[in-house]
Scaffold this motif. Sequence first.
Motif, short mmCIF file in Angstrom:
data_model
loop_
_atom_site.label_atom_id
_atom_site.label_comp_id
_atom_site.label_asym_id
_atom_site.label_seq_id
_atom_site.Cartn_x
_atom_site.Cartn_y
_atom_site.Cartn_z
N ASP A 46 -10.56 -0.14 -13.19
CA ASP A 46 -10.34 0.75 -11.93
C ASP A 46 -8.90 0.78 -11.37
O ASP A 46 -8.53 1.30 -10.24
N GLN A 47 -8.08 0.47 -12.27
CA GLN A 47 -6.60 0.81 -12.11
C GLN A 47 -6.28 2.36 -12.39
O GLN A 47 -6.79 2.96 -13.20
N THR A 92 -5.72 -0.18 -6.84
CA THR A 92 -7.04 0.34 -7.05
C THR A 92 -7.15 1.39 -6.04
O THR A 92 -7.71 2.49 -6.14
N GLN A 93 -6.50 1.17 -4.61
CA GLN A 93 -6.68 2.07 -3.63
C GLN A 93 -5.35 3.35 -3.93
O GLN A 93 -4.97 4.12 -2.90
N ASN A 94 -4.81 3.28 -4.79
CA ASN A 94 -3.72 4.19 -4.92
C ASN A 94 -2.47 4.00 -3.96
O ASN A 94 -2.06 4.77 -3.54
N ASN A 95 -2.37 2.85 -3.40
CA ASN A 95 -1.35 2.52 -2.29
C ASN A 95 -0.24 3.15 -2.57
O ASN A 95 0.71 3.04 -3.66
N ARG A 96 0.51 4.11 -1.67
CA ARG A 96 1.76 4.53 -1.86
C ARG A 96 2.81 3.79 -2.33
O ARG A 96 3.61 4.25 -3.12
N GLU A 108 -6.07 -4.85 -4.78
CA GLU A 108 -6.82 -3.90 -3.93
C GLU A 108 -5.85 -2.59 -3.63
O GLU A 108 -6.25 -1.51 -3.66
N ALA A 109 -4.41 -2.93 -3.47
CA ALA A 109 -3.43 -1.90 -3.22
C ALA A 109 -3.51 -1.08 -4.60
O ALA A 109 -3.15 0.29 -4.32
#
Lengths: 252, 439
Positions: B21-22, B119-123, B116-117
């Motif tokens: 999921d990365q 996989t969430q595509n955190n900016r 989490e950051a």
Amino acid sequence: MLEITNLHVSVEGIEILKGINLQVNAGELHAVMGPNGSGKSTFANVLAGRDTYVVTAGEVLYEGKNLLEMSPEERAREGLFLSFQYPVVIPGVNNTYFLQAAVNAGRKHRGEEEMDAVDFLGLIKDKVKLVQLDESFLNRSVNEGFSGGEKKRNEILQMLILEPRLAVLDETDSGLDIDALKIVAEGVNAFRNPERAFLVITHYQRILNYIKPDRVHVLANGRIAKSGGPELAELLEEKGYSWVQAEGDPAN
Amino acid sequence: MSKIDLYRNHFDEATRDGFHDQPEAVRQLRQLAMTQFEQLGFPTTRMEAWRNTNLAQLAKSEFLAPDANIAIEQSQLQPFYLDNSIQVVVVAGRFRPDLSSLDGLPREVGIIGLAEAITQNNRLVLTHLGRYADYREEALTALNTAFLSDGVLIHVPEKVTIDRPINVICLSSNRNHTATVTHPRTLVVAGRTTQVTLAERFVRLSGGPTFTNAVTEIVAGPGSIVDYTRLQLEPDDAHHIATVQVHQEADSRVELHTITIGGGLVRNNLNSTLAAEGAEVSLNGLYLVRESQHVDNHTRIDHAAPHCTSAENYKGILDDQGHAVFNGRIIVHQDAQKTDATQSNQNLMLSDQALVNTNPQLEIYADDVKCRHGSTVGQIDEDIIFYFLTRGIDRDAARRLLVHGFTREITNRIENQTIREFVNELIDRWFPNGQEGAP
């Protein structure tokens, strides 16, 4: 109080003191004067127990006990105090804490209860005023950033707090301006009493204008070359040390 | 024979079993880093930066991936929590929200697991992660980056001040006695005019030998104030290699305290780049080294912009056969006029079998700068001991007071009282009969 008989001391194999005889009674203040290299500092250090100074002959009795058999810390706890000519800087060690540790080492030795920080602070605050040091000095590291005069006043402060019975002041006057000299002298005078004795080791007669000695001794070439009353100091001031050395009279 | 193949196998397994999921960007970064690590290999003593620290044994040893879901009770962590702090717990490289406590954290501040950051595509991940810690040249940073899966992201948004310190506890424990390797990763992003105090503490509860290969990246935004304490407290059979890479924007002020007490083999790479005008950094270090411990502090400060200030103070106490290395490199780049840089390294030797290599390195390419450095290696001064003796204080107590005083000169620079007192307590416990001598 202090009886010194035929004291010989060597440093790195060279004989510096060549047979000192001296007796100091309780209540007395003796001045030991002498030119540079006469052995004054060796004399002070050997009394305090510095191990680089080797006693090759003679005897020192302090309150009837063999001083030379005692470790430096035992001597201190038994009431002997040396005010250093060059007090060292102790980085990172708080001045108040240092003094408290010193006081408690003595109290423990005498079987007394150790002082806590609050009581100790009460004791120290009065004495600090006496030597006119700012209280902020108490929270600094021992002698760190102190001027020459402040270091010497800190030595006198330690003396006032540790309350020794025999105080050896090694050139406490050297490098002091006249105001600092007066403060130091007042500290010493306020501390004199019939139970205590002093050895004031000095090159100059100046401090003896403010601290009246009972006896004056002149150290030359590792021996006491002349002894006398306070008038001897004045004579030295007038005639210089060469006069005594020229006489070469190991009078005692 | 070094175990590079083994790390490749771990990597392939991990890529096959997880990481799906990365986002593509992170997968590529990891692939690239793995290839870099294979090419660079473990550093050897033939390399200037590793001349005094030998990783041959470490490179030869076989370390397995730990069980990241290990059961840990909150009560086991009690000794590591700091009072009045935000507790962030990382076990074997994994962020553990179940063991963390974020009470009292301002709502705007984000503390989340890196997994989490990512996989969430955190900016912030896309902007900052892997951008400062150099995986192209540094083999162990490459190795850490190759295994990037989790860790902690701390984000302090613009103008936010966090009053309480953030206490990050990194546990390297594993359940059984096999040797394990972990690659903890932390990213701290402090926005414009923020203020944050954090501590990262490396500890172990139990288990066999560990190899911790940690990377922390800190971005200090314009006008931010960041105070960071790193505490190494692992046991003797822990190998710990750490890279802390700080990137400083204009007028940022960063305080870095690196305290090394535990660990058998420790290498701290602490680097800061002063990238814009008016940035200030201070690096304070203390290492207590005894028995056969080896502690190496390599620091590098890049003055890349004019009017920046750096002040570095490292102190070490060495006993037994302890070995310490200090290498402080300061690079003043051509544009960095009006740089003010000072560096000092002092070592107190309590044993004549202890060894220290100290090496200041100044490289100055600008012409209007102020730089000073100095290092000392010495024993306790006998004149000072004699002074104590003449005041009735015996030799042991004198030694204890002196050594304490020596350490306090560093810890007194830690502004946060909770952290400072905690560190002082740890130091006092390091000394035999420590508590008595403590002022």
